[in-house]
Design an enzyme around this catalytic site. Structure first.
Site, PDB file in Angstrom:
ATOM      1  CB  VAL A  37      -0.928  -0.008   1.236  1.00 59.34           C
ATOM      2  CG1 VAL A  37      -1.740   1.273   1.299  1.00 59.34           C
ATOM      3  CG2 VAL A  37      -1.843  -1.223   1.201  1.00 59.34           C
TER       4      VAL A  37
ATOM      5  CB  SER B 205      -2.740   4.452  -8.660  1.00 57.98           C
ATOM      6  OG  SER B 205      -3.402   3.273  -8.232  1.00 57.98           O
TER       7      SER B 205
ATOM      8  N   PRO C   2      -4.246  -4.313  -6.450  1.00 61.24           N
ATOM      9  CG  PRO C   2      -6.326  -4.921  -5.638  1.00 61.24           C
ATOM     10  CD  PRO C   2      -5.347  -5.247  -6.707  1.00 61.24           C
ATOM     11  N   GLY C   3      -2.655  -3.271  -3.382  1.00 63.61           N
ATOM     12  CA  GLY C   3      -1.502  -3.529  -2.533  1.00 63.61           C
ATOM     13  C   GLY C   3      -1.878  -4.090  -1.177  1.00 63.61           C
ATOM     14  CG  HIS C   4      -5.133  -3.708   2.446  1.00 60.99           C
ATOM     15  ND1 HIS C   4      -5.558  -4.844   3.079  1.00 60.99           N
ATOM     16  CD2 HIS C   4      -5.035  -2.757   3.411  1.00 60.99           C
ATOM     17  CE1 HIS C   4      -5.730  -4.598   4.366  1.00 60.99           C
ATOM     18  NE2 HIS C   4      -5.412  -3.338   4.597  1.00 60.99           N
TER      19      HIS C   4
ATOM     20  N   GLY D 178     -32.216 -33.857   8.060  1.00 63.59           N
ATOM     21  CA  GLY D 178     -32.971 -32.974   8.937  1.00 63.59           C
ATOM     22  C   GLY D 178     -32.176 -32.695  10.197  1.00 63.59           C
TER      23      GLY D 178
ATOM     24  CB  ALA E 126     -35.746 -33.881  12.499  1.00 63.23           C
TER      25      ALA E 126
ATOM     26  CB  SER F  61     -32.658 -42.566  13.824  1.00 62.37           C
ATOM     27  OG  SER F  61     -31.420 -41.969  13.507  1.00 62.37           O
TER      28      SER F  61
ATOM     29  CB  SER G  62     -26.510 -34.869   5.209  1.00 57.01           C
ATOM     30  OG  SER G  62     -27.890 -35.101   5.219  1.00 57.01           O
TER      31      SER G  62
END
Length: 631
Positions: A35, A40, A114-116, A470, A474, A477, A544
């Site tokens: 930076v 530029s 960019p430099g950052h 789920g 829920a 199983s 899942s």
């Protein structure tokens, strides 16, 4: 002798001028560094000194400079490049800004990167197509972290021409000792990362010293100015033309039934009618019949040209295939070691399937946990389980099918790739293939005499995967167990894979981080696929939580064999049941990465079956599922 009118003379001069500029070579380069190194400003000075700025642009620039009022200077050249409002307000470069200019000897496209550190991914984007990198250093600060990072990245993406631009020499009194010390410091680091040669130039983007011509302020410097060096450096296109022929197929050109050609951009080498070529990955060999363009057939075509090839034989060839010299084809593999630059805010999830785009090929690919991450400051190889934003690491990548490729150092086109998130279509990483893993060449699918179809016929049923998903609590199983019992009474051959049960054996080594959850589902999916090959109806009950992994398992199965069943229970209801006491532990902070509390759940968007457990009992849900499966 022909007499010319003044108008004719002017017309001839314009035509000669246009012809001269049309045939000039093109150099793509980037400016990079830390930076406030003056990237530029330097590009703005290049545009100004090359007389690429129109009078109205200059007037606007002077007005903007007075309004910004930076340190009393008459013209702020950085404003020519910093186009975003946020860039002008903060005085930094955020996005990659591309600018075109030309001199009497060459045309240029320059990318101001960019430099950052936060925008390192943008720097990689700009560097990916560049032939040369101008790495700026503030003469007052010397070699910084970003200097090393950008040098490493530039070398990593294949840039072999490096200019070390020691900028702001006017602020150190054009001191030669300062310049020499910076060059010596950089040379030591450059040697460690493989940069053997670079051109060091002392300059001032603000004052114009050594930008377009030699500066009287640096009589001790006898080298070229920046523009002189940019005009004379050799572009690497000649290297591509000297290699073996390669052309990734972009599309199949079939305007009518009598013509079938394969269009693409030649990535390397030369091709002529009659040359023997090989189509990859199939390996079929044929020869080139014609080289077709809009201007007519060509006697030969070289790297960088877009052409359509017709082949002497009817061979299977489509988009993504590679047509190459028959006696020197690229490799074909499905497992690789790769260097990856991670560009997404979300970290890499090892085992998750991403789209891998290499040339014109797009395949599904999974990335294993990194072998190591690279510290660009010390070049240490650090242990890592994942990669975060702007991290660079080396990992194994496996694709779902064999692809034609070359190591990145040999071919950017066939060795450079991007990874794309399958759900968001966002580019999450850029990478370079290093080499194929040996096991990808040695491991082959063993054909068996008892086929999948034979096993299905013996069981007299259609295999399927009933994928219950789920929240915890829920009822997955419970309902899955009832479904298996009902199918067993109907003499169906089944097997139930339950989330808790597989963690006692197959997945006992996995925890509950996002990466471990992805690997958990990948393994279960592979087991389920093998079981469907045996003709079984596989029932799975797993939280899942991620759509990407559920879609990965769906893609493993034959069309129509994956049935996603969403056991849709509101979080409050699932938490109220809390049979195992898990939600209470998660709320108390004793259980980390718990789905629904501090780890997300992504519900299915279009499941085959949705069960609302607030509207029906488990028995009713099981009856509904079996009725859908066995009408």
């Amino acid at each position: 002798m022909t007499a010319y009118t003044p108008d004719a003379l002017i017309a001839d001069d314009i035509e000669a001028y246009l012809a001269q500029h049309q045939n000039k070579s093109l150099l793509r380069f980037i400016t990079c560094g830390s930076v406030d190194d003056g990237k530029s400003t330097l590009i703005g000075r290049l545009l100004f000194d090359s007389r690429t700025i129109f009078e109205d642009q200059l007037a606007s620039l002077e007005a903007d400079s007075r309004r910004v009022g930076t340190q009393g200077q008459e013209i702020d050249f950085a404003l020519l490049v910093d186009g975003l409002a946020a860039e002008r307000e903060q005085g930094i470069t955020i996005d990659v800004a591309y600018r075109f200019f030309s001199t009497e000897r060459r045309k240029f496209i320059v990318a101001d990167t960019p430099g950052h550190e936060q925008y390192t991914r943008n720097m990689v984007t700009g560097a990916s197509t560049a032939d040369l990198a101008v790495i700026l250093i503030d003469a007052r600060k010397g070699v910084l972290t970003q200097t090393r990072r950008h040098s490493y990245l530039a070398h990593l993406v294949g840039i072999r021409h490096i200019v070390l631009a020691v900028n702001k020499m006017d602020l150190v009194g054009y001191d030669r000792a300062t310049f020499d010390a910076i060059v010596a410091d950089y040379r030591e680091f450059a040697a460690k990362i493989g940069i053997g040669e670079f051109t060091a130039i002392p300059l001032s983007g603000f004052r114009g010293d050594n930008v377009a011509g030699a500066s009287e302020n640096t009589p001790w410097y006898a080298g070229p100015s920046l523009i002189e060096h940019l005009e004379s450096v050799e572009v690497d296109a000649a290297r591509d033309a000297a290699g073996s022929f390669r052309m990734p197929v972009q599309w199949v050109n079939r305007p009518d039934l009598d013509f079938r050609g394969f269009a693409g951009l030649i990535a390397g080498g030369v091709v002529r009618p009659g040359d023997r070529v090989r189509v990859l990955p199939s390996g079929k060999v044929t020869s080139v019949a014609r080289i077709v363009t809009l201007e007519g057939d060509l006697p030969q075509a070289v790297a960088g040209q877009s052409v359509t090839l017709t082949l002497a034989d009817e061979v299977d060839c489509s988009r993504g295939d590679v047509i190459a010299a028959a006696d020197a084809p690229p490799e074909v593999a499905d497992q690789f070691e790769a260097t990856i630059v991670w560009m997404a805010d979300e970290e890499l999830l090892p085992g998750r399937a991403y789209w891998l785009k290499l040339g014109t090929q797009t395949v599904s690919a999974t990335v294993q946990a990194p072998k190591y991450q690279i510290n660009v400051n010390t070049l240490e190889q650090l242990a890592a389980k994942t990669l975060e934003l702007n991290a660079i690491g080396v990992a194994t990548i496996a694709t779902d099918r064999r692809i034609g490729f070359e190591p990145y150092e040999a071919s950017k086109t066939l060795g450079g790739f991007i990874l794309i998130d399958k759900l968001t279509n966002a580019t999450v990483a850029a990478g370079m293939l290093n080499f194929a893993l040996r096991r990808s060449q040695n491991v082959h699918w063993q054909a068996t005499d008892v086929t999948r179809e034979t096993r299905i016929a013996l069981k007299n049923q259609q295999p399927a995967v009933l994928w219950f998903t789920g929240l915890s609590g829920a009822g997955k199983s419970t309902i899955a167990n009832l479904v298996e019992k009902k199918l067993a009474r109907m003499n169906r051959h089944t097997f139930l894979l339950d989330g808790d049960n597989v963690r006692h054996g197959l997945n006992k080594d996995l925890g509950f981080t996002d990466a471990d959850r992805v690997e958990n589902i990948r393994r279960v999916g592979e087991v389920a696929r093998l079981m469907t090959d045996a003709g079984l109806i596989v029932i799975t009950a797993f939280i899942s939580p991620f759509r990407a992994e559920r879609e990965m398992v769906r893609a493993m199965m034959a069309p129509g064999e994956f049935v996603e069943i969403h056991i849709d229970t509101p979080l409050a209801e699932a938490e109220a049941r809390d049979v195992k006491g898990l939600y209470a532990k998660a709320r108390a902070g004793a259980l980390k990465n718990f789905t629904g509390i501090d780890s997300p759940y992504e519900p299915p968007e279009a499941p085959e079956i949705r069960i609302d457990t607030t509207a029906m009992t488990a028995e009713e849900a099981a009856e509904l599922i079996v009725a859908r499966l066995v009408p």
